[in-house]
Design an enzyme around this catalytic site. Structure first.
Site, mmCIF file in Angstrom:
data_model
loop_
_atom_site.group_PDB
_atom_site.id
_atom_site.type_symbol
_atom_site.label_atom_id
_atom_site.label_comp_id
_atom_site.label_asym_id
_atom_site.label_seq_id
_atom_site.Cartn_x
_atom_site.Cartn_y
_atom_site.Cartn_z
ATOM 1 C CB SER A 121 -8.043 3.999 2.527
ATOM 2 O OG SER A 121 -7.184 3.327 3.418
ATOM 3 C CB SER A 170 -8.266 1.343 5.507
ATOM 4 O OG SER A 170 -8.942 2.567 5.472
ATOM 5 C CE LYS A 204 -4.006 2.015 2.403
ATOM 6 N NZ LYS A 204 -4.877 1.936 3.596
#
Lengths: 98, 499
Positions: free
Chosen positions: B154, B178, B79
């Site tokens: 997210s 997330s 990420k």
């Protein structure tokens, strides 16, 4: 009654150092008012006898020995600088503002 | 024969038997990225050269007989919220466009030391603020199950990369869901470890008392293997727990829940949840009972205030954390014409560099922390946090783990909620309490909703530093579900072709 006015948002934006266009200020005031309307529910149960929790774990400050360890070189630390001069960060003027 | 559909554990086994090489595996995944990522947009940056170099290094070590770790040579998607030295790191924001960090985050150091091959950086909502990746400054990620839908957020990029076989492993960050919400919406597995279980050093901070880094994969065992690589004490993170890492790999191999008490949270099972979500959830409960677990109902009456408290605490901490983006030391600088002062340049830069949701949360946080409002908003939210913790403490007196659906609905359409922040925030209603209390949470795929054929996530929560419990229950349920289906859930994901 609105929780938050357009002027409030303009003031907060100034405090937070974020420029905002008049259009953005209009939108933000309406949206924040909606959000505040939803989040103020916390007040329904937050009575004076409840202790606040700032952190999920109970922890105390952790100290380490003050020893010199390998760290970034000047060049590495400056590698992402928008502007640099004489091995330093170069920034817009700080003194001389109103 | 291993291929991109294999699990990370299978890839690792094939590597150790010399049936394949890390370079070969890495190339297979780079090929898949070039075939399908034009449609999915999971990656913001693909480090082809770096990944192949890392793979070659692992292969050379293995050939020389050097001792290497279990996941060595297996590829991973990272990420974009974690720093990786020399690799563009943006956190999905324009304000960091082009920035190449001069250091590795602790998680990246650990991955590199374990020989895990980092393919690239994955898309995310800007500064991890969002539930759909629509807030990324670099475009939305599409859900591989249906390209017109969001993959969650997210960490939608990491989850979509797994579901489209672009990587068998990924790293996420979870502040309010997330990791778990995107896992649920893409039919993959995601774990938010106990707060403090994985170092946050080198993670671009959103809400420091809630942020936690965690492992993502397609199976519970793969998630556990990755968990043990990245977890552990780090003196560079003052909130890192100095205790042994829970034995999550052993727990994921146990496949036995006899006598375990599973607490169903009454408040997160009914009103507001899609019928197909509840149906799959209840079916999983039956499977756990069939495997010898006991179901108890628990009540967490204060959870209904958790969402409101979260949207005060997280923006407050964010307004403080994001003050570091001041255009002085790194990142974007706009409007520096030699005449303007530093503060003016700062304001112009932040206007240009931050997206709408980030500005909204900065302003909201600034408001909640300002004098006159502090007690009524931030102070009250912190009290709710105490109540949520107390609810969990009481519930864990009655059950070994707690369970709920991960999300109220399956994946929604791109654009469906982007103009309604409050509706978007409701996506996280079942995941947020976990972050408030700092406990562990897992999302595990438990089937497809009857009405839309989209994946549903089953959430398992375990007490602080008892992360092994959720792996034990998760692996048992996964085995029962896969045996019932006759194949893994991702066998149903549409072929994105491009061949």
């Amino acid at each position: 009654m609105a929780q938050i006015s357009r002027d409030d948002v303009a003031h907060l934006a100034k405090l937070a150092r974020v420029e905002m266009t008049p259009d953005e200020l209009d939108h933000m005031a309406t949206e924040l008012d909606q959000i505040l309307g939803a989040v103020k529910r916390v007040q329904e149960v937050a009575t004076s006898d409840i202790a606040p929790t700032s952190h999920p774990l109970e922890m105390t400050n952790i100290f380490r020995a003050d020893l010199v360890k390998p760290s970034l070189t000047n060049e590495e630390a400056l590698s992402g600088a928008p502007a640099k001069a004489e091995e330093r960060f170069k920034v817009p003027q700080i003194l001389g503002e109103e | 024969m291993t291929n991109i559909h294999s699990s990370a554990a299978e890839m690792a086994a094939a590597l150790s038997k010399n049936e394949t090489t890390s370079v070969e595996l890495t190339k297979l995944h780079l090929d898949q990225i070039s075939k399908v990522d034009g449609k999915v947009h999971a990656f913001l940056h693909v480090d082809t050269e770096g990944a192949l170099a890392q793979a070659a290094e692992v292969d050379a070590k293995r050939a020389s007989g050097e001792q290497i770790s279990p996941l060595a040579g297996v590829p991973l998607a990272l990420k974009d919220v974690l720093t990786q030295k020399g690799i563009p790191t943006t956190a999905g924001s324009k304000i960091l466009e082009g920035w190449r960090p001069p250091y590795d985050s602790t998680v990246v150091s650990k991955l590199k030391a374990a020989g895990v091959v980092i393919l690239g950086k994955t898309n995310m909502d800007e500064f991890a603020m969002g539930s759909s990746t629509e807030n990324s400054a670099y475009g939305t990620t599409q859900n591989p199950w249906d390209l017109s839908r969001i993959p969650g957020g997210s960490g939608g990029g990491s989850a979509a990369a797994l579901a489209s076989f672009q990587a068998p492993l990924a790293i996420g960050s979870d502040t309010g869901g997330s990791i778990r919400q995107p896992a649920a919406l893409t039919g993959t597995v995601g774990v938010k470890p106990t707060y403090g279980g994985v170092s946050r050093y080198g993670v671009i901070a959103y809400s420091s008392s809630l942020d936690q880094i965690g492992p993502c994969a397609r199976t519970v065992l793969d998630t556990a293997l990755l968990h043990e690589v990245i977890a552990g004490h780090d003196e560079r993170d003052s909130t890192s727990i100095n205790a042994p890492v829970p034995q999550v790999v052993a727990a994921a191999k146990k496949l036995d829940v006899k006598g375990m008490k599973i607490g169903v949270i009454k408040e997160l099972n009914g009103a507001g949840f899609q019928a197909g979500v509840i149906e799959r959830f209840n079916e999983s409960l039956d499977l756990l009972v069939a495997n010898g677990a006991e179901i108890v109902e628990v009540s967490c009456p204060n959870f209904e205030y958790a969402l409101a408290a979260y949207y005060l605490i997280a923006p407050s901490e964010a307004s403080s954390n994001l003050a570091r983006f001041d255009s002085m030391r790194y990142g974007l600088r706009v409007g520096d014409d030699g005449k303007r002062g530093a503060e003016e340049v700062m304001s112009i830069t932040r206007e240009a560099g931050f997206g709408k949701e980030v500005k909204r949360r900065i302003i909201l946080g600034t408001y909640a922390l300002s004098s006159g409002y502090y007690d009524a908003f931030y102070g009250s939210a912190q009290k709710v946090r105490t109540l949520v913790k107390q609810d969990f403490d009481a519930a864990f007196q009655m059950a070994d783990v707690l369970v709920s659906p991960v999300t109220p609905t399956t994946a929604f359409k791109i654009g469906e909620k982007s103009d309604d922040p409050v509706a978007m925030y409701l996506s996280d209603i079942a995941t947020i309490p976990v972050n408030m209390a700092g406990i562990g949470g897992m999302s595990l795929p438990c089937g497809l909703a009857a009405e839309d054929g989209l994946p549903v996530g089953f959430q398992i929560m375990s007490p602080v530093m008892q992360d092994d419990r959720m792996y034990r229950v998760g692996a048992t349920l996964e085995a029962a579900l896969v045996s019932k289906w006759g194949k893994p859930i991702l066998a149903n994901v549409p072929d994105l072709g491009g061949k």
